[in-house]
Design a protein around this motif. Structure first.
Motif, PDB file in Angstrom:
ATOM      1  N   LYS A 187       0.947  -1.314   0.139  1.00  9.70           N
ATOM      2  CA  LYS A 187       0.054  -0.151   0.042  1.00  9.70           C
ATOM      3  C   LYS A 187       0.842   1.243  -0.003  1.00  9.70           C
ATOM      4  CE  LYS A 187      -4.447  -1.784   2.048  1.00  9.70           C
ATOM      5  NZ  LYS A 187      -5.234  -1.595   3.107  1.00  9.70           N
ATOM      6  N   GLU A 188       1.938   1.252   0.604  1.00 19.14           N
ATOM      7  CA  GLU A 188       2.804   2.538   0.777  1.00 19.14           C
ATOM      8  C   GLU A 188       3.501   2.797  -0.443  1.00 19.14           C
ATOM      9  OE1 GLU A 188       5.272  -1.018   2.761  1.00 19.14           O
ATOM     10  OE2 GLU A 188       2.992  -0.170   3.010  1.00 19.14           O
ATOM     11  N   ASP A 189       3.856   1.677  -1.400  1.00 16.34           N
ATOM     12  CA  ASP A 189       4.159   2.066  -2.692  1.00 16.34           C
ATOM     13  C   ASP A 189       3.306   2.828  -3.754  1.00 16.34           C
ATOM     14  OD1 ASP A 189       6.442   0.372  -2.190  1.00 16.34           O
ATOM     15  OD2 ASP A 189       5.363  -1.288  -3.250  1.00 16.34           O
ATOM     16  N   PHE A 190       2.102   2.723  -3.283  1.00 17.77           N
ATOM     17  CA  PHE A 190       0.861   3.457  -3.897  1.00 17.77           C
ATOM     18  C   PHE A 190       0.834   4.993  -3.628  1.00 17.77           C
ATOM     19  CE2 PHE A 190      -0.891  -0.854  -4.504  1.00 17.77           C
ATOM     20  CZ  PHE A 190      -1.169  -0.775  -5.789  1.00 17.77           C
ATOM     21  N   GLN A 191       1.056   5.304  -2.305  1.00 13.24           N
ATOM     22  CA  GLN A 191       0.879   6.467  -1.699  1.00 13.24           C
ATOM     23  C   GLN A 191       2.012   7.468  -2.121  1.00 13.24           C
ATOM     24  OE1 GLN A 191       0.559   5.253   2.511  1.00 13.24           O
ATOM     25  NE2 GLN A 191      -1.576   4.821   2.243  1.00 13.24           N
ATOM     26  N   GLN A 192       3.183   6.747  -2.529  1.00 13.17           N
ATOM     27  CA  GLN A 192       4.543   7.588  -2.443  1.00 13.17           C
ATOM     28  C   GLN A 192       4.703   8.004  -4.024  1.00 13.17           C
ATOM     29  OE1 GLN A 192       7.624   4.984  -1.419  1.00 13.17           O
ATOM     30  NE2 GLN A 192       7.176   5.012   0.586  1.00 13.17           N
ATOM     31  N   ALA A 243       5.020  -8.559 -13.593  1.00 15.34           N
ATOM     32  CA  ALA A 243       5.592  -7.321 -13.804  1.00 15.34           C
ATOM     33  C   ALA A 243       4.629  -6.230 -14.545  1.00 15.34           C
ATOM     34  CB  ALA A 243       6.804  -7.286 -14.701  1.00 15.34           C
ATOM     35  N   LEU A 244       3.924  -6.729 -15.676  1.00 16.67           N
ATOM     36  CA  LEU A 244       2.950  -5.799 -16.267  1.00 16.67           C
ATOM     37  C   LEU A 244       2.005  -5.067 -15.423  1.00 16.67           C
ATOM     38  CD1 LEU A 244       2.985  -6.995 -20.223  1.00 16.67           C
ATOM     39  CD2 LEU A 244       3.597  -4.931 -19.186  1.00 16.67           C
ATOM     40  N   ILE A 245       1.244  -6.352 -14.649  1.00 15.86           N
ATOM     41  CA  ILE A 245       0.349  -5.718 -13.607  1.00 15.86           C
ATOM     42  C   ILE A 245       0.760  -5.049 -12.596  1.00 15.86           C
ATOM     43  CG2 ILE A 245      -1.339  -6.827 -11.898  1.00 15.86           C
ATOM     44  CD1 ILE A 245      -1.715  -9.289 -14.158  1.00 15.86           C
ATOM     45  N   THR A 246       1.967  -5.301 -12.111  1.00 16.78           N
ATOM     46  CA  THR A 246       2.510  -4.752 -10.886  1.00 16.78           C
ATOM     47  C   THR A 246       2.770  -3.078 -11.250  1.00 16.78           C
ATOM     48  OG1 THR A 246       3.254  -6.658  -9.947  1.00 16.78           O
ATOM     49  CG2 THR A 246       4.324  -4.540  -9.219  1.00 16.78           C
ATOM     50  N   GLU A 247       3.426  -2.789 -12.629  1.00 17.70           N
ATOM     51  CA  GLU A 247       3.726  -1.742 -13.169  1.00 17.70           C
ATOM     52  C   GLU A 247       2.367  -0.752 -13.267  1.00 17.70           C
ATOM     53  OE1 GLU A 247       6.301   1.438 -14.293  1.00 17.70           O
ATOM     54  OE2 GLU A 247       6.663  -0.416 -13.078  1.00 17.70           O
ATOM     55  N   TYR A 248       1.403  -1.410 -13.714  1.00 18.48           N
ATOM     56  CA  TYR A 248       0.231  -0.631 -13.903  1.00 18.48           C
ATOM     57  C   TYR A 248      -0.504  -0.270 -12.564  1.00 18.48           C
ATOM     58  CZ  TYR A 248       0.325  -0.269 -18.957  1.00 18.48           C
ATOM     59  OH  TYR A 248       0.408   0.316 -20.141  1.00 18.48           O
ATOM     60  N   ALA A 249      -0.447  -1.391 -11.751  1.00 17.29           N
ATOM     61  CA  ALA A 249      -0.970  -1.177 -10.356  1.00 17.29           C
ATOM     62  C   ALA A 249      -0.244   0.083  -9.596  1.00 17.29           C
ATOM     63  CB  ALA A 249      -0.937  -2.321  -9.419  1.00 17.29           C
ATOM     64  N   VAL A 250       1.029   0.231  -9.851  1.00 15.51           N
ATOM     65  CA  VAL A 250       1.620   1.242  -9.088  1.00 15.51           C
ATOM     66  C   VAL A 250       1.544   2.630  -9.775  1.00 15.51           C
ATOM     67  CG1 VAL A 250       4.119   1.926  -8.392  1.00 15.51           C
ATOM     68  CG2 VAL A 250       3.201  -0.238  -7.804  1.00 15.51           C
ATOM     69  N   THR A 298      -8.499  -7.764 -10.808  1.00 14.92           N
ATOM     70  CA  THR A 298      -9.025  -6.952  -9.685  1.00 14.92           C
ATOM     71  C   THR A 298      -8.137  -6.402  -8.889  1.00 14.92           C
ATOM     72  OG1 THR A 298      -8.862  -8.923  -8.415  1.00 14.92           O
ATOM     73  CG2 THR A 298     -11.033  -8.705  -9.867  1.00 14.92           C
ATOM     74  N   PRO A 299      -8.381  -5.516  -7.874  1.00 14.55           N
ATOM     75  CA  PRO A 299      -7.521  -4.959  -6.968  1.00 14.55           C
ATOM     76  C   PRO A 299      -6.745  -6.165  -6.099  1.00 14.55           C
ATOM     77  CG  PRO A 299      -9.436  -3.685  -6.936  1.00 14.55           C
ATOM     78  CD  PRO A 299      -9.705  -4.746  -7.705  1.00 14.55           C
ATOM     79  N   ALA A 300      -7.280  -6.996  -5.814  1.00  9.36           N
ATOM     80  CA  ALA A 300      -6.578  -8.290  -5.243  1.00  9.36           C
ATOM     81  C   ALA A 300      -5.688  -8.783  -5.826  1.00  9.36           C
ATOM     82  CB  ALA A 300      -7.683  -9.490  -4.793  1.00  9.36           C
ATOM     83  N   ILE A 301      -5.872  -9.115  -7.253  1.00  9.07           N
ATOM     84  CA  ILE A 301      -4.837  -9.327  -8.197  1.00  9.07           C
ATOM     85  C   ILE A 301      -3.700  -8.795  -8.463  1.00  9.07           C
ATOM     86  CG2 ILE A 301      -4.482 -10.317 -10.753  1.00  9.07           C
ATOM     87  CD1 ILE A 301      -7.554 -11.424 -10.690  1.00  9.07           C
ATOM     88  N   ARG A 302      -4.213  -7.162  -8.394  1.00  9.91           N
ATOM     89  CA  ARG A 302      -3.010  -6.269  -8.582  1.00  9.91           C
ATOM     90  C   ARG A 302      -2.042  -6.399  -7.349  1.00  9.91           C
ATOM     91  NH1 ARG A 302      -4.296  -1.155 -11.744  1.00  9.91           N
ATOM     92  NH2 ARG A 302      -5.937  -1.879 -13.112  1.00  9.91           N
ATOM     93  N   ALA A 303      -2.678  -6.534  -6.121  1.00 12.79           N
ATOM     94  CA  ALA A 303      -1.798  -6.604  -5.033  1.00 12.79           C
ATOM     95  C   ALA A 303      -1.080  -7.822  -4.633  1.00 12.79           C
ATOM     96  CB  ALA A 303      -2.980  -6.252  -3.786  1.00 12.79           C
ATOM     97  N   THR A 304      -1.233  -8.846  -5.512  1.00  9.68           N
ATOM     98  CA  THR A 304      -0.605 -10.195  -5.270  1.00  9.68           C
ATOM     99  C   THR A 304       0.382 -10.564  -6.522  1.00  9.68           C
ATOM    100  OG1 THR A 304      -2.476 -11.262  -5.855  1.00  9.68           O
ATOM    101  CG2 THR A 304      -2.063 -10.930  -3.424  1.00  9.68           C
ATOM    102  N   ALA A 305       0.122  -9.661  -7.765  1.00  8.47           N
ATOM    103  CA  ALA A 305       0.865 -10.071  -9.007  1.00  8.47           C
ATOM    104  C   ALA A 305       2.162 -10.409  -8.832  1.00  8.47           C
ATOM    105  CB  ALA A 305       0.701  -9.050  -9.875  1.00  8.47           C
TER     106      ALA A 305
END
Length: 126
Positions: A18-23, A56-63, A89-96
């Motif tokens: 979560k802190e990755d998103f906030q920064q 990596a693609l899902i994580t990059e877009y999630a962030v 989904t947000p759950a998939i993004r969080a664990t990608a």
């Protein structure tokens, strides 16, 4: 023991927090605005890195672009032709990041070629 600890640390690093998103400053993007929708598809044959690439693609877009909708076409071009996809989904993004620990493709794959429409229809039951 040192190898197990190193693997554990790598797993923790690959997970989105979560802190990755906030920064992040989301006002600055490469194109001026993030894409509204991104589709991911794997095709051509299985490779050990496909799962990691999808993660990596899902994580990059999630962030970097959390408002961008991501869909994954199931089983390569066959899924594209049949309209079969999975919404990330947000759950998939969080664990990608966990996908870096696996080989193959988590969304399936196919060797359907799009160069011959008749063959595509025959092979995919479209």
């Amino acid at each position: 023991h040192a190898v197990a600890e190193h693997q554990h640390q790598n797993r923790r690093r690959s997970m989105v927090k979560k802190e990755d998103f906030q920064q992040l400053d989301r006002s600055d993007t490469d194109l001026g605005h993030p894409p509204k929708k991104v589709a991911i598809l794997t095709a051509g044959g299985l490779a050990p890195c496909l799962s990691s690439a999808v993660g990596a693609l899902i994580t990059e877009y999630a962030v970097t672009h959390p408002s961008t909708e991501i869909i994954c076409y199931v089983n390569g071009y066959k899924g594209l032709l049949l309209g079969e996809s999975i919404k990330v989904t947000p759950a998939i993004r969080a664990t990608a990041g966990a996908l870096h620990l696996h080989g193959g493709s988590p969304i399936g794959n196919s060797r359907v070629k799009l160069t011959n429409v008749k063959d595509c229809v025959k092979l995919t039951n479209v």
